[in-house]
Design a protein around this motif. Structure first.
Motif, PDB file in Angstrom:
ATOM      1  N   VAL A  34       0.841  -1.211   0.000  1.00 36.96           N
ATOM      2  CA  VAL A  34       0.000   0.000   0.000  1.00 36.96           C
ATOM      3  C   VAL A  34       0.870   1.253   0.000  1.00 36.96           C
ATOM      4  CG1 VAL A  34      -1.635   1.344   1.365  1.00 36.96           C
ATOM      5  CG2 VAL A  34      -1.982  -1.115   1.081  1.00 36.96           C
ATOM      6  N   VAL A  35       1.933   1.247   0.786  1.00 38.06           N
ATOM      7  CA  VAL A  35       2.835   2.395   0.836  1.00 38.06           C
ATOM      8  C   VAL A  35       3.523   2.604  -0.511  1.00 38.06           C
ATOM      9  CG1 VAL A  35       4.956   3.295   1.863  1.00 38.06           C
ATOM     10  CG2 VAL A  35       3.219   2.251   3.313  1.00 38.06           C
ATOM     11  N   VAL A  36       3.984   1.502  -1.118  1.00 34.43           N
ATOM     12  CA  VAL A  36       4.664   1.594  -2.413  1.00 34.43           C
ATOM     13  C   VAL A  36       3.727   2.178  -3.468  1.00 34.43           C
ATOM     14  CG1 VAL A  36       5.650   0.239  -4.313  1.00 34.43           C
ATOM     15  CG2 VAL A  36       6.316  -0.245  -1.958  1.00 34.43           C
ATOM     16  N   VAL A  37       2.507   1.691  -3.503  1.00 37.60           N
ATOM     17  CA  VAL A  37       1.540   2.174  -4.486  1.00 37.60           C
ATOM     18  C   VAL A  37       1.202   3.653  -4.246  1.00 37.60           C
ATOM     19  CG1 VAL A  37      -0.844   1.919  -5.296  1.00 37.60           C
ATOM     20  CG2 VAL A  37       0.554  -0.105  -4.891  1.00 37.60           C
ATOM     21  N   SER A  38       1.253   4.088  -2.994  1.00 32.75           N
ATOM     22  CA  SER A  38       0.911   5.467  -2.665  1.00 32.75           C
ATOM     23  C   SER A  38       2.050   6.446  -2.941  1.00 32.75           C
ATOM     24  CB  SER A  38       0.523   5.565  -1.184  1.00 32.75           C
ATOM     25  OG  SER A  38      -0.550   4.691  -0.882  1.00 32.75           O
ATOM     26  N   THR A  39       3.231   5.951  -3.223  1.00 35.01           N
ATOM     27  CA  THR A  39       4.390   6.814  -3.446  1.00 35.01           C
ATOM     28  C   THR A  39       4.304   7.483  -4.811  1.00 35.01           C
ATOM     29  OG1 THR A  39       5.744   5.315  -2.110  1.00 35.01           O
ATOM     30  CG2 THR A  39       6.910   6.887  -3.518  1.00 35.01           C
ATOM     31  N   PRO A  40       4.555   8.798  -4.895  1.00 33.95           N
ATOM     32  CA  PRO A  40       4.524   9.470  -6.202  1.00 33.95           C
ATOM     33  C   PRO A  40       5.581   8.911  -7.133  1.00 33.95           C
ATOM     34  CG  PRO A  40       5.467  10.900  -4.513  1.00 33.95           C
ATOM     35  CD  PRO A  40       4.899   9.723  -3.797  1.00 33.95           C
ATOM     36  N   ARG A  41       5.221   8.725  -8.386  1.00 34.84           N
ATOM     37  CA  ARG A  41       6.134   8.097  -9.335  1.00 34.84           C
ATOM     38  C   ARG A  41       7.378   8.935  -9.597  1.00 34.84           C
ATOM     39  NH1 ARG A  41       2.320   8.883 -14.740  1.00 34.84           N
ATOM     40  NH2 ARG A  41       2.517  11.144 -14.916  1.00 34.84           N
ATOM     41  N   GLU A  42       7.281  10.246  -9.341  1.00 36.58           N
ATOM     42  CA  GLU A  42       8.433  11.118  -9.576  1.00 36.58           C
ATOM     43  C   GLU A  42       9.544  10.904  -8.547  1.00 36.58           C
ATOM     44  OE1 GLU A  42       4.841  12.705 -11.452  1.00 36.58           O
ATOM     45  OE2 GLU A  42       5.319  12.121  -9.382  1.00 36.58           O
ATOM     46  N   ALA A  43       9.215  10.320  -7.395  1.00 26.05           N
ATOM     47  CA  ALA A  43      10.208  10.095  -6.337  1.00 26.05           C
ATOM     48  C   ALA A  43      10.981   8.804  -6.627  1.00 26.05           C
ATOM     49  CB  ALA A  43       9.529  10.043  -4.978  1.00 26.05           C
ATOM     50  N   MET A  44      11.821   8.850  -7.650  1.00 28.00           N
ATOM     51  CA  MET A  44      12.556   7.652  -8.055  1.00 28.00           C
ATOM     52  C   MET A  44      13.468   7.126  -6.946  1.00 28.00           C
ATOM     53  SD  MET A  44      13.559   8.399 -12.020  1.00 28.00           S
ATOM     54  CE  MET A  44      12.309   8.625 -13.273  1.00 28.00           C
ATOM     55  N   TRP A  45      14.064   8.040  -6.210  1.00 31.13           N
ATOM     56  CA  TRP A  45      14.966   7.630  -5.135  1.00 31.13           C
ATOM     57  C   TRP A  45      14.232   6.783  -4.081  1.00 31.13           C
ATOM     58  CZ3 TRP A  45      13.514   9.143  -0.291  1.00 31.13           C
ATOM     59  CH2 TRP A  45      12.573  10.168  -0.212  1.00 31.13           C
ATOM     60  N   ALA A  46      12.933   7.080  -3.871  1.00 29.72           N
ATOM     61  CA  ALA A  46      12.159   6.335  -2.876  1.00 29.72           C
ATOM     62  C   ALA A  46      12.034   4.869  -3.271  1.00 29.72           C
ATOM     63  CB  ALA A  46      10.779   6.965  -2.711  1.00 29.72           C
ATOM     64  N   PHE A  47      11.820   4.613  -4.569  1.00 27.88           N
ATOM     65  CA  PHE A  47      11.694   3.222  -5.019  1.00 27.88           C
ATOM     66  C   PHE A  47      13.022   2.486  -4.884  1.00 27.88           C
ATOM     67  CE2 PHE A  47       8.347   5.539  -7.303  1.00 27.88           C
ATOM     68  CZ  PHE A  47       7.248   4.809  -6.894  1.00 27.88           C
ATOM     69  N   GLY A  48      14.120   3.223  -5.059  1.00 29.27           N
ATOM     70  CA  GLY A  48      15.428   2.624  -4.830  1.00 29.27           C
ATOM     71  C   GLY A  48      15.603   2.210  -3.376  1.00 29.27           C
TER      72      GLY A  48
END
Length: 253
Positions: A34-48
Motif C-alpha cells: 500500500v505504501v509503495v503504491v501510494s508513493t509518487p512516481r516522480e520520487a525515483m529515489w524512494a523506489f530505490g
C-alpha cells in the motif's frame, strides 16, 4: 487446517523472518505494498530505497538473490505491457535513441515497472519464508471470511490431485495414439476438459459428503492457534513503517 505439503516458492530455513507468525508477515507485506503504491512516481529515489529494504529482508531471511530473481519472472507479462506504453500513449513526445516516445507513457511505464516489481518481490519473499499452511492460518487469524479461507485451502490441497488427473488422461490419450496437432483435434481436447470437470465435480461432492458425515458444519476446526507478541509485531512492521517514512518524505519534497 493443512495444505498438504510445501509449495515450490517456499525455501526452508530457520531465519528470524521464517520464525515470525504468518499473520504478522501478511499484514507487513500488505502495508508495504500500500505504501509503495501510494508513493509518487516522480520520487525515483524512494523506489530505490524500497528495493534496498527488500534486499535487507532477503538477506536476513537468507533468501539468495538468484532464487528471488528467478521467481520474479512471473512479472514478464507486465513488463511487456509497460514497454509498449511509451509507444501507444498520447501527449507530449520526446526523442529517445531515434524513437518518438510519449512522456506520459514513459512515466506510466516506470510507474508500472517500479511498483509492480516491488510488489511482486515482496510477495515472493513472503511465499519464500512462509508455508502455505501457515499462510492460511495467518489469513484466518486476520479475520478473513472463513469461507474464502476454506476455498483457498481446498484449492491448494486438491490442485495437485487435479493436475495428476490431467496427466493420467493425457497418458491415456497418447497410449491410444492420439497427438494434438491441429484444430481438428480440439474436439477431443474439449471432451477431455469436460470429463475432467465432471470428475472434479463428483470428487468435490464425495469430499463434501465425507466431511458432513464427520461433523462438518460450515467451518473448519483450528488445530494450531497462532499468536504474536508485541516484539514480533514490531519486528514485522519495521518494513512498512520505514517505507512509510520514505513515502512521506517523497510527498513533501
Amino acid at each position: 487446517m493443512g495444505a498438504g505439503h510445501a509449495h515450490r516458492l517456499y525455501r526452508h530455513g530457520h531465519s528470524p523472518v521464517h520464525a515470525l507468525p504468518p499473520h504478522t508477515k501478511l499484514a507487513a507485506v500488505f502495508a508495504f505494498v500500500v505504501v509503495v503504491v501510494s508513493t509518487p512516481r516522480e520520487a525515483m529515489w524512494a523506489f530505490g530505497l524500497y528495493a534496498v529494504l527488500l534486499g535487507v529482508v532477503a538477506y536476513v531471511a537468507r533468501v539468495p538473490a538468484r532464487f528471488l530473481l528467478k521467481r520474479l519472472l512471473i512479472e514478464v507479462p507486465f513488463v511487456a505491457f509497460a514497454v509498449l506504453m511509451p509507444f501507444v500513449a498520447e501527449g507530449e513526445r520526446v526523442e529517445v535513441l531515434g524513437m518518438s516516445l510519449s512522456v506520459s507513457g514513459l512515466w506510466g511505464a516506470w510507474n508500472v515497472l517500479a511498483k509492480g516489481t516491488l510488489g511482486v518481490a515482496a510477495s515472493v519473499l513472503l511465499a519464500s519464508t512462509t508455508e502455505l499452511r501457515e499462510l492460511l492460518l495467518g489469513l484466518q487469524r486476520l479475520k478473513l471470511p472463513p469461507l474464502l479461507v476454506q476455498i483457498a485451502s481446498f484449492m491448494i490441497r486438491y490442485g495437485d490431485v487435479i493436475t495428476d488427473e490431467m496427466r493420467r488422461m493425457r497418458i491415456a490419450r497418447e497410449s491410444r495414439g492420439f497427438e494434438a496437432s491441429g484444430v481438428r483435434h480440439w474436439g477431443v481436447l474439449a471432451k477431455s476438459a469436460g470429463a475432467l470437470f465432471i470428475r472434479s465435480y463428483e470428487r468435490g461432492e464425495r469430499v463434501h459428503l465425507a466431511m458432513v458425515s464427520r461433523g462438518y458444519a460450515g467451518s473448519m476446526p483450528v488445530i494450531d492457534e497462532v499468536t504474536a507478541s508485541r516484539a514480533q509485531w514490531s519486528y514485522a512492521l519495521a518494513l512498512p513503517v520505514t517505507a512509510l517514512v520514505v513515502c512521506v518524505v517523497g510527498w513533501t519534497l
